[in-house]
Structures are given as structure tokens and as C-alpha cells.
Design an enzyme around this catalytic site. Structure first.
Site, PDB file in Angstrom:
ATOM      1  N   HIS A   1     -31.484  10.314   5.866  1.00 41.29           N
ATOM      2  CA  HIS A   1     -31.497   9.486   7.065  1.00 41.29           C
ATOM      3  C   HIS A   1     -30.445   8.376   7.006  1.00 41.29           C
ATOM      4  CE1 HIS A   1     -33.084   6.256   9.685  1.00 41.29           C
ATOM      5  NE2 HIS A   1     -33.347   7.276  10.495  1.00 41.29           N
TER       6      HIS A   1
ATOM      7  N   ARG B   1     -29.825  17.131  22.496  1.00 42.47           N
ATOM      8  CA  ARG B   1     -30.848  17.879  21.768  1.00 42.47           C
ATOM      9  C   ARG B   1     -32.221  17.344  22.148  1.00 42.47           C
ATOM     10  NH1 ARG B   1     -31.243  17.524  15.383  1.00 42.47           N
ATOM     11  NH2 ARG B   1     -32.065  15.454  15.859  1.00 42.47           N
TER      12      ARG B   1
ATOM     13  N   GLY C   1     -26.899  23.945  13.048  1.00 46.33           N
ATOM     14  CA  GLY C   1     -27.289  22.671  12.436  1.00 46.33           C
ATOM     15  C   GLY C   1     -27.293  22.878  10.932  1.00 46.33           C
TER      16      GLY C   1
ATOM     17  N   ASN D   1     -27.190  20.962   8.435  1.00 43.38           N
ATOM     18  CA  ASN D   1     -27.970  20.117   7.517  1.00 43.38           C
ATOM     19  C   ASN D   1     -29.289  20.810   7.187  1.00 43.38           C
ATOM     20  OD1 ASN D   1     -25.975  18.230   7.987  1.00 43.38           O
ATOM     21  ND2 ASN D   1     -27.152  17.132   9.537  1.00 43.38           N
TER      22      ASN D   1
ATOM     23  N   CYS E   1     -22.805  21.528  14.319  1.00 42.16           N
ATOM     24  CA  CYS E   1     -23.035  20.110  14.609  1.00 42.16           C
ATOM     25  C   CYS E   1     -23.699  19.400  13.436  1.00 42.16           C
ATOM     26  CB  CYS E   1     -23.846  19.926  15.879  1.00 42.16           C
ATOM     27  SG  CYS E   1     -25.500  20.620  15.754  1.00 42.16           S
TER      28      CYS E   1
HETATM   29  C1  PEP Z   1     -28.820  19.658  11.341  1.00 41.68           C
HETATM   30  O1  PEP Z   1     -29.927  19.947  10.910  1.00 41.68           O
HETATM   31  O2  PEP Z   1     -27.767  20.154  10.931  1.00 41.68           O
HETATM   32  C2  PEP Z   1     -28.671  18.643  12.405  1.00 41.68           C
HETATM   33  C3  PEP Z   1     -27.505  18.386  12.941  1.00 41.68           C
HETATM   34  O3  PEP Z   1     -29.799  18.007  12.825  1.00 41.68           O
HETATM   35  P1  PEP Z   1     -30.492  16.791  12.057  1.00 41.68           P
HETATM   36  O4  PEP Z   1     -29.526  16.289  11.053  1.00 41.68           O
HETATM   37  O5  PEP Z   1     -30.838  15.811  13.102  1.00 41.68           O
HETATM   38  O6  PEP Z   1     -31.700  17.464  11.466  1.00 41.68           O
HETATM   39 MG    MG Z   2     -31.685  19.526  12.005  1.00 40.77          MG
END
Ligand code: PEP
Ligand code: MG
Length: 853
Positions: free
Chosen positions: A431, A594, A742, A744, A807
Site C-alpha cells: 500500500h 475501476r 493487473g 500486481n 495497469c
Molecule cells: C493490480 O493488481 O495490478 C492493480 C493494478 O490493482 P491494485 O494494485 O489496486 O490491486
Molecule cells: Mg489488483
């Protein structure tokens, strides 16, 4: 007459540097090649012989070149110097040895010309350097020598004889052999090898050597030596800088050997321009010619003898990141290199140094510990341990650093108020890291070697030093170093040069770059860095605004769908307003919103006092609140009720968000460019999830269009962040217009590795080679990349015109962008402050592939 030197010229390994001698950087090293270029430019370079990598390797192995043939190239009375010439000058090499040939007889001769003290100093320095580098004596042998004149020389020679039981060698050939052998062997040593490999040199990198005649620098006119460059190495701005030591002026002025004589006007004395205007003009002209012909800003090493300039060497001006950018742009603006080459010359990672404040390269660093540099830039401030303290500090106008074990959405306001963030836990996509990068806030996470005693409000450094609330620290998010105190800083350098370079990069780029932007402030930064739209707006952050959190909590506590819908009615205008602002700032560029993603309990208070406040606000017994909070907690919240799973089970939230987006679309399109919003569904793993959510969103769109009597377009997409969504992309894609990976969460789920906890052991994993890089930082091409490839292929097979993008945080990482580009993605989206890095990196990829193809 100089000897012809046929022996040397016929030997490919020992070559006189002439305009057409067979010398190349990959056989004789960069310095030898550069000297040949200077000779070709007809610059006054002293006679030089280059030894090839092979010749030097043979010397290391005990096989000497024909030294008499080498010596024949030089005047019999000339002093010589030997310098290293590795293929890439950055790989280093042994230090140069000067004044080879200095002996008792030359000392007497030179004493007549330059004075006994100066000649003695020259001889003394040579004996000491020979003793240390060739005879391998301990430097402290000379610790007790007093003075560097005649008496110092006598003591030095005696110390040499005492230690070696030999007289100092008087023969120039013998001295030269000793120097060549020691330099050749030094290159083979373990520490030299490790050092150059750390700079990217291959294991078998060769060393060349250049032997050059020294210019005595004695005579009636101005004599001295120095270096000069046409730019300032820190700023890169045009400015003649350098050093000059004048022999003649020094002797006259002080009765000593040398004194400083500055090139620039200096209160301490005249400038070189004052004492030798012609030499100064010649030097400037030579430097300008080198700049033009070598297509590089060069540092000129020179000697002035009787007012005449000799050029001993030219090396690339060492430079800071900002200087590198300005130098490249000016070379292109002056027509010396094409703009594409200027773009290629800048390391995209180095842009971070330009975009953010940095610790001044010359400032002293009192390093307390090193964590993960999760968001670049540096800032100093007083440490605070809670978000509330951070806000209070900001209100007093006092820069503060927010120190937390880890951050949660509740800390976002504190992060806004702080100048930097430091956490004990976390990794590149935790975070604090994500928000820090979004805000352009220096951030270090995973600083686990420090003890975070947050209750006592103190930090204990590994060396035992204790820092309490109010103490000043500096966070260097570029290097990951936590520093005590407040070192000097270098300001960002977003000037015209930067804009020019970015313009050239954009002209080459073939993949679009968007920004991840959650707030109007983020969107402004995205515009400033010329992002081509917003690729990810994480709407949940909007609910942490004061006034909204309580409504959000009420919504969570609502007993029935109707009750929930009623509370959401109050959030609707606020969300609509958020989106109107974003659309207006982005002026018709795509904005991808989103839908709500995090588990709901992230919005609930965790402390007793917070729960009491909530009970009061909702007019409920505190035990009810406690029970509800308890009931909502999950063992594995990141794999629990979040993302589209909320959309399916608590659909009123997405209904409200969709309505807010569509109403904002109509409103923002009234006066400005027509808006085509993109609505993205997070954490999808099954086709049916998309069908259910799509049906509701379509019906909200139809309702809004009917109520307002106005049609509008919108695009629906899926965020591909579970492995299953990649595997089943073929059945998901037909329902949507875009798939945005996504990475991450996808990395987290592919490795089964918590993005919030990985920081604890990531460095051990990278050090031991389990992972070549932190996969949350550089996209794992083999595993996660394979899923991206599958997802892209399967999605495209079902819907050829589907827009593909990334993203996740990897969108701002040059290595990861290369993979996205290879897979033919339409765009990448990253934190606003990483947009310039992504623009430059993708331009370089496009240029490289044009050159390669
Ligand atoms: C991800 O999971 O890649 C993403 C962009 O979303 P978050 O970082 O908000 O989970
Ligand atoms: Mg995510």
C-alpha cells in the site's frame, strides 16, 4: 629525427598511434581509440604507443613485448607515462604511472631547467609510485619522509633501498617493464575483476595500455597542466570548468613548485586566460572540435609548455543524470547527433533523478539502514508515527515523515500531509509503495532492520541510535537509504531540455502510456507529464475523504439492499463530482475507472475508540459494531470478498458507481470534448461474473440515457489479475472491449506470494538467486509473462479488436514495458511520476527495433 619504428608498426599488439594504425576499442581499448581519433583531428597529441589486450595478457603471463622496439619510438631523453585502456572506460583499470625514465641523471638535468626542488618533487613522486605499484612496498614505508624537495628525495631513495635491498632502477627500459608487468597483473587481480564486473564488464574483458611521451612542461613561457571541459558536470549547462596547475606562475609567485591557477575567474589568482590567452583560446577550440567530432562532451587533459598546448588525453565528461540529459539534448540541438541518439543516450531509470529532489551527490550521508526504495526522490522532515500527527505537522507548516509499520487506506490522508513515508513491512507493491509513487512521495518500505517501536513512538537504528517523534531524518527513496539529519538536496530539473527530449521520445514511441491516477491532483500530474489518458482510477481511495468514510460505514452496516441503496444515494453526488473533475482535467482523453475493489472491512475502524465513535454516529450499541466488524473479518482478505465478488453479492455499490460515471460523462461532455468513459471490473476469474455485472451496468446506462434524454458511449473492460482470468480470456473477451492486466495481483497470485509481506525476505531471495529481481518490481517474464501472453492470445482470438494493456506497477518499469511491447499491447499505465520514464523507455525500444530491423 625520430626512429621510424617499423618493428612496432609491424607488430599488431604494439602499435604506434597514427591516423591509420589498426587500433580498435575492442582490441586496444577506448583510451587508445580515442587518442587515435585525436591524432586524426590533427590535435597536438604527444607520441603514443598502444599495447593491445593480447599484448597485455601476455605480459601478465610473463611474455614481454620487444621493449627496445617500443622505446625506439620515443626520444631517448623522454619521460614516459603508462595509462590503462579498457574497452569501456567505465570499467576502470590500474592507475596511471607517470614520469617513467626519471633517474639520477635526469634529475640533474631537470634541476637546471626547472629548479632542484621541483625536479626533486617529480623524482620523489615517481620513486614512491614505482615502489608501491611495481616493487609492491607498503605505502607506510614513506610515512616518515619529511618534505618533498631534495631532502625528501634523499630519504625516499634510502627507504626504497632499505626495503628492497636494491638500488632504485635507473634504466628506463627496466622501469617500463616493471610498470607494464604490474599494471597487467593488477587487471587480473580478484578485486579489480569483481569491481569491473559490477560495472557490467564481461568476465574476460581485456586491458590495453597506452605508453605516452611526457611533455616536460619547462621553459621560459607559461608551463603547467590541467583538465578542461566545456560544461558543468553537475548541471550539464555550458560553462568552462576545470583545473590548472601552473609551474611557472607558481614558482614565481611562491618560490615553490606549483600553485593553483584557476581557469575560471577566481579571487585566489589570475585565470589561465589572463596568463596565456592564446593557449586558452587554443584549448577551447580543441575542446570544441573534440565535442563535434567525437560527438560527445569531452574532458580534455592537457599540458602547456612555453605557452603551447599539448593534449594528453580526452575522456567523456563524468556527469550527473541531469547533466547527461542536458548534454545529449544540446548535442542534438547543435546538429552533432540525431535526436534519436540523444533519446538512446539517456538511461530511463536515471530520469527519477530529474523528476524528484535528490540528496546532493556531494553531501555526506549518515546512513542508518537501507530498505526497499519504493518511491524515488528524497525528503527530510521530523518523524511522526500517526496520520493525525502528520496532518497536524503539515498544518503547522512543518515537513514530516510518516513512520508506520505498514500503511492502510486510513493512512492516505497522513501520507498526503507527509513529505516522505517509512515503513517496516511491505514490498514494491504494498500500500505505502503504490500510494507513495502515485503522490510522487519518497518512500522506503521493508526497513525491517530498524526497530519500529510505534507505541513508544521511537525508531531504533541497527547501530542503537534512537529517534523519537520530532527528530529529523531523511528518506532517500531512490537508494532506499534512511539517513540521520538533513543533507543538502538537489532540486528537480524539469526544464526545456527535458521537454525537448520527451518530445523526441514521443515521436518514436509505438506503445501508448497512460497514468494511474485516483484524484484530480494525480490527474493534473498525469497531464503535466503528457500521459495519454488514465489507465487506472482506483475509486476506493475516494471514500476515505472526510465526510465520506462515515457514509461508507453506514452503507456497510445497512441491513437490507434497499437500506444500502438509500445510503449510497448520498455517496452518488460525491462520486459524480469526482468523475466530472477527472473528465474535465483529462479533456476528452480516455479515463478508465475501476469499480470498487477492496474488502469492505478495510473501511471499518479497528480501534476501540474508532468503534465507539462509529456506534455513536450510527446510534447503535458498541457491542453491535464490534460484532459486525468481527463477523466481516476474513482469514485471507486479499483472496476474500473483494473486487467483482462484491459486485456480484452487493451489487448496489457498482450500480451507484456506474450511475455516477454515466451522469458525470453527460455533464462533462456538455461543455468540453465528448467523454467516452471506460468502466473496469476488478478481480474477475469467471465469465459469469462479467455477464452478471455487465447486465446491471448496461441497464444503469440505459436508465441514465433515458432519464437525461441523451445517449452516450462507454466501454466496459475486465481487469485481468487472476491466473484463471488469463487462462479463460477467450470466454471473457467477447463480453468486453478491453482487458487490462493487473500485474500486481497477478504476480501475487501466480507466485502465491503476498505483495504486502514479500518485502521481509525478498532481498534474501534476490541475493541467493532464487529470483533474479523482485517480481513485484520487474515483471517475471517466464511465469507471469507467460500468463500475459496466453491471456493476450486467447483474448485476441475471441475478439481481435480487444484493447490490451497493463495497469499494474510494472507499467512504469522499462524492462517490463519491453515485454508488453513485444506482446503487442496497446498501452501501459503507471504512476504519474513514472510516465516520463515509461515514455523514454518505450521510445528506446522502438528506436532499437527500427535499428535492428
Ligand atoms: C493490480 O493488481 O495490478 C492493480 C493494478 O490493482 P491494485 O494494485 O489496486 O490491486
Ligand atoms: Mg489488483
Amino acid at each position: 629525427m625520430k626512429p621510424k619504428g617499423a618493428a612496432v608498426q609491424n607488430n599488431p599488439h604494439t602499435t604506434l598511434v597514427t591516423p591509420d594504425a589498426p587500433i580498435a576499442a575492442n582490441t586496444h581499448g577506448g583510451r587508445a581509440k580515442c587518442l587515435q581519433r585525436l591524432v586524426r583531428l590533427d590535435l597536438p597529441v604527444p607520441r603514443t604507443v598502444a599495447l593491445s589486450f593480447d599484448a597485455v595478457q601476455r605480459i601478465a603471463d610473463g611474455e614481454l613485448p620487444d621493449i627496445s622496439a617500443v622505446l625506439e619510438q620515443f626520444d631517448s631523453s623522454a619521460l614516459l607515462c603508462v595509462r590503462p585502456s579498457s574497452e569501456d572506460p567505465d570499467w576502470g583499470g590500474p592507475g596511471a604511472v607517470l614520469n617513467i625514465g626519471m633517474n639520477d641523471a635526469r634529475y640533474v638535468e631537470l634541476s637546471d631547467k626547472m629548479g632542484a626542488e621541483a625536479a626533486a618533487a617529480l623524482y620523489l613522486r615517481f620513486v614512491q609510485s614505482y615502489a608501491i605499484h611495481v616493487a609492491r612496498l607498503d605505502p607506510d614505508v614513506f610515512d616518515d619522509i619529511e618534505g618533498d624537495g631534495r631532502s625528501g628525495l634523499r630519504q625516499t631513495l634510502r627507504a626504497y633501498e632499505d626495503e628492497t635491498d636494491e638500488e632504485f632502477p635507473q634504466d628506463r627500459g627496466e622501469q617500463l617493464i616493471g610498470v607494464l608487468r604490474s599494471m597487467a597483473r593488477a587487471w587480473d587481480g580478484t578485486s579489480a575483476r569483481l569491481l569491473r564486473q559490477a560495472k557490467g564488464a564481461p568476465a574476460d574483458a581485456g586491458l590495453g595500455l597506452v605508453i605516452q611521451e611526457m611533455i616536460p612542461g619547462v621553459g621560459q613561457g607559461e608551463c603547467g597542466s590541467g583538465v578542461l571541459q566545456l560544461v558543468d558536470p553537475t548541471t550539464g549547462l555550458p560553462q568552462i570548468t576545470g583545473r590548472y596547475l601552473s609551474q611557472s606562475q607558481g614558482r614565481d609567485a611562491l618560490g615553490e613548485g606549483v600553485s593553483a591557477l584557476y581557469l575560471e575567474k577566481d579571487p585566489r589568482g589570475p585565470s589561465l586566460e589572463d596568463v596565456a590567452p592564446q593557449a586558452f583560446a587554443d584549448l577551447k577550440a580543441h575542446a570544441a572540435l573534440m565535442r563535434k567530432k567525437l560527438r560527445e562532451e569531452m574532458q580534455v587533459e592537457f599540458v602547456i609548455e612555453n605557452g603551447t598546448v599539448h593534449i594528453l588525453d580526452g575522456v567523456r565528461v563524468p556527469r550527473s543524470a541531469r547533466a547527461a540529459m542536458r548534454i545529449a539534448v544540446r548535442l542534438a540541438e547543435d546538429g552533432i547527433i540525431p535526436p534519436q541518439e540523444a533519446v538512446m543516450r539517456i538511461d530511463p531509470h536515471s530520469l527519477n533523478e530529474l523528476l524528484h529532489r535528490q540528496v546532493h551527490p556531494e553531501a555526506e550521508r549518515d546512513v542508518l539502514t537501507t530498505g526497499i526504495g519504493a518511491s524515488p526522490g528524497a525528503a527530510s522532515g521530523r518523524i511522526v508515527f500517526t496520520s493525525a500527527e502528520a496532518q497536524a505537522s503539515a498544518a503547522r507548516g512543518e515537513p514530516c515523515i510518516l513512520v508506520r509499520r505498514e500503511t492502510s487506506p486510513e493512512d492516505v490522508r497522513g501520507m498526503h500531509a507527509a513529505v516522505a513515508v517509512l515503513t517496516e513491512k511491505g514490498g514494491m507493491t504494498s500500500h505505502a509503495a503504490v500510494i507513495g509513487r502515485g503522490l510522487g512521495l519518497p518512500c522506503i518500505v521493508g526497513a525491517s532492520e530498524m526497530r519500529f517501536q510505534t507505541k513508544k513512538k521511537q525508531l531504533v537504528a541497527p547501530d542503537g541510535r534512537v529517534f523519537k517523534t520530532g527528530d529529523i531524518l531523511t528518506i532517500d527513496g531512490t537508494s532506499g537509504q534512511v539517513l540521520a539529519g538533513q543533507p543538502a538536496m538537489l532540486e528537480p530539473a524539469l526544464d526545456d531540455c527535458f521537454q525537448t527530449l520527451m518530445g523526441w521520445a514521443d515521436a518514436e514511441r509505438d506503445i501508448a502510456i497512460r497514468a494511474n491516477a485516483d484524484t484530480p491532483a494525480d490527474a493534473q500530474v498525469a497531464r503535466r507529464f503528457q500521459a495519454e489518458g488514465i489507465g487506472l482510477c482506483r475509486t476506493e481511495h475516494m471514500f476515505f475523504e472526510p465526510g465520506r468514510l462515515i457514509v461508507m460505514r453506514e452503507m456497510i452496516f445497512a441491513e437490507t439492499p434497499a437500506g444500502r441503496a438509500a445510503v449510497l444515494e448520498r455517496l452518488l453526488p460525491m462520486q459524480r463530482d469526482d468523475f466530472v473533475q477527472l473528465f474535465e482535467i483529462m479533456e476528452g482523453q480516455p479515463v478508465c475507472i475501476r469499480l470498487f475493489d477492496p474488502p469492505l472491512h478495510e473501511f471499518l475502524p479497528t480501534t476501540r475508540s474508532g468503534q465507539r465513535e462509529l456506534a455513536e454516529a450510527l446510534d447503535l450499541p458498541v457491542s453491535d459494531v464490534e460484532r459486525r466488524v468481527e463477523a466481516m473479518s476474513e482469514y485471507n482478505p486479499m483472496l476474500g470478498l473483494r473486487g467483482v465478488r462484491l459486485g456480484v453479492t452487493v451489487p448496489e455499490i457498482y450500480d451507484m458507481q456506474a450511475r455516477a460515471i454515466f451522469e458525470a460523462t453527460l455533464e462533462a461532455s456538455k461543455n468540453g470534448a465528448p467523454v467516452v468513459p471506460e468502466v473496469m471490473i476488478p478481480l474477475v476469474s469467471a465469465k459469469r461474473e462479467v455477464e452478471l455485472v455487465k447486465a446491471r451496468i448496461d441497464s444503469v446506462a440505459a436508465a441514465v440515457a433515458a432519464e437525461r434524454g441523451q445517449d452516450f458511449e462507454y466501454r466496459l473492460g475486465v481487469m485481468v489479475e487472476t491466473p484463471r482470468a488469463c487462462l479463460r480470456a477467450e470466454e471473457i473477451a467477447p463480453h468486453v472491449s478491453f482487458l487490462s492486466f493487473g500485474t500486481n495481483d497477478l504476480t501475487q497470485m501466480t507466485y502465491g506470494l503476498s505483495r504486502d509481506d514479500a518485502g521481509r525476505f525478498m532481498s534474501a531471495y534476490v541475493q541467493q538467486g532464487v529470483f533474479s529481481e523482485d517480481p513485484f518490481h520487474v515483471l517475471d517474464a517466464d511465469g507471469v509473462g507467460e500468463l500475459l501472453k496466453l491471456g493476450a492470445e486467447r483474448g485476441r482470438a475471441a475478439r481481435p479488436d480487444v484493447t490490451l494493456s497493463v495497469c499494474g506497477e510494472h507499467g512504469g518499469n522499462p524492462e517490463s514495458i519491453a515485454l508488453c511491447r513485444d506482446l503487442g499491447f496497446d498501452y501501459v499505465s503507471c504512476s504519474p511520476f513514472r510516465v516520463p520514464v515509461a515514455r523514454l523507455a518505450s521510445a528506446q525500444l522502438a528506436i532499437a527495433s527500427k535499428l535492428g530491423g
